[in-house]
Design a protein around this motif. Structure first.
Motif, PDB file in Angstrom:
ATOM      1  N   MET A   1       0.824  -1.180   0.000  1.00  0.00           N
ATOM      2  CA  MET A   1       0.000   0.000   0.000  1.00  0.00           C
ATOM      3  C   MET A   1       0.873   1.251   0.000  1.00  0.00           C
ATOM      4  N   LEU A   2       1.970   1.178   0.722  1.00  0.00           N
ATOM      5  CA  LEU A   2       2.878   2.321   0.747  1.00  0.00           C
ATOM      6  C   LEU A   2       3.489   2.545  -0.634  1.00  0.00           C
ATOM      7  N   SER A   3       3.720   1.478  -1.355  1.00  0.00           N
ATOM      8  CA  SER A   3       4.278   1.641  -2.708  1.00  0.00           C
ATOM      9  C   SER A   3       3.272   2.319  -3.637  1.00  0.00           C
ATOM     10  N   TYR A   4       1.985   2.015  -3.474  1.00  0.00           N
ATOM     11  CA  TYR A   4       0.972   2.705  -4.271  1.00  0.00           C
ATOM     12  C   TYR A   4       0.926   4.190  -3.929  1.00  0.00           C
ATOM     13  N   ALA A   5       1.052   4.515  -2.649  1.00  0.00           N
ATOM     14  CA  ALA A   5       1.047   5.911  -2.244  1.00  0.00           C
ATOM     15  C   ALA A   5       2.237   6.647  -2.850  1.00  0.00           C
ATOM     16  N   LEU A   6       3.408   6.016  -2.834  1.00  0.00           N
ATOM     17  CA  LEU A   6       4.584   6.641  -3.433  1.00  0.00           C
ATOM     18  C   LEU A   6       4.435   6.769  -4.949  1.00  0.00           C
ATOM     19  N   THR A   7       3.825   5.780  -5.586  1.00  0.00           N
ATOM     20  CA  THR A   7       3.598   5.848  -7.028  1.00  0.00           C
ATOM     21  C   THR A   7       2.686   7.012  -7.382  1.00  0.00           C
ATOM     22  N   PHE A   8       1.590   7.172  -6.651  1.00  0.00           N
ATOM     23  CA  PHE A   8       0.686   8.281  -6.916  1.00  0.00           C
ATOM     24  C   PHE A   8       1.348   9.623  -6.600  1.00  0.00           C
ATOM     25  N   LEU A   9       2.227   9.657  -5.613  1.00  0.00           N
ATOM     26  CA  LEU A   9       2.951  10.884  -5.313  1.00  0.00           C
ATOM     27  C   LEU A   9       3.870  11.266  -6.470  1.00  0.00           C
ATOM     28  N   ILE A  10       4.552  10.296  -7.037  1.00  0.00           N
ATOM     29  CA  ILE A  10       5.424  10.570  -8.182  1.00  0.00           C
ATOM     30  C   ILE A  10       4.612  11.017  -9.390  1.00  0.00           C
ATOM     31  N   VAL A  11       3.464  10.378  -9.615  1.00  0.00           N
ATOM     32  CA  VAL A  11       2.584  10.790 -10.713  1.00  0.00           C
ATOM     33  C   VAL A  11       2.112  12.220 -10.495  1.00  0.00           C
ATOM     34  N   ALA A  12       1.778  12.565  -9.262  1.00  0.00           N
ATOM     35  CA  ALA A  12       1.322  13.922  -8.965  1.00  0.00           C
ATOM     36  C   ALA A  12       2.430  14.940  -9.211  1.00  0.00           C
ATOM     37  N   ILE A  13       3.641  14.618  -8.833  1.00  0.00           N
ATOM     38  CA  ILE A  13       4.755  15.544  -9.045  1.00  0.00           C
ATOM     39  C   ILE A  13       5.021  15.745 -10.530  1.00  0.00           C
ATOM     40  N   ILE A  14       5.044  14.654 -11.287  1.00  0.00           N
ATOM     41  CA  ILE A  14       5.292  14.763 -12.728  1.00  0.00           C
ATOM     42  C   ILE A  14       4.163  15.518 -13.412  1.00  0.00           C
ATOM     43  N   ALA A  15       2.916  15.217 -13.042  1.00  0.00           N
ATOM     44  CA  ALA A  15       1.785  15.919 -13.644  1.00  0.00           C
ATOM     45  C   ALA A  15       1.800  17.399 -13.279  1.00  0.00           C
ATOM     46  N   GLY A  16       2.219  17.712 -12.073  1.00  0.00           N
ATOM     47  CA  GLY A  16       2.312  19.117 -11.675  1.00  0.00           C
ATOM     48  C   GLY A  16       3.377  19.854 -12.459  1.00  0.00           C
TER      49      GLY A  16
END
Length: 54
Positions: A1-16
């Motif tokens: 679950m923590l890996s999914y949270a980190l994945t979405f965080l990276i997606v959010a940073i790249i999208a930003g």
């Protein structure tokens, strides 16, 4: 679950960085929700602990 949270965080940073505000906001919200859920489950398992076999 923590890996999914980190994945979405990276997606959010790249999208930003690329200027996709809605995608970044949604991915950041999902990452935060998953991280909070991870913390709650971690604390629950830490408090209850492992019961010794009888």
């Amino acid at each position: 679950m923590l890996s999914y949270a980190l994945t979405f965080l990276i997606v959010a940073i790249i999208a930003g960085i690329l200027g996709f505000g809605v995608v970044a906001g949604t991915a950041a919200w999902i990452a935060k929700a998953l991280f909070v859920l991870f913390l709650i489950l971690f604390l629950l398992s830490f408090i209850t602990g492992r019961k010794p076999a009888a």
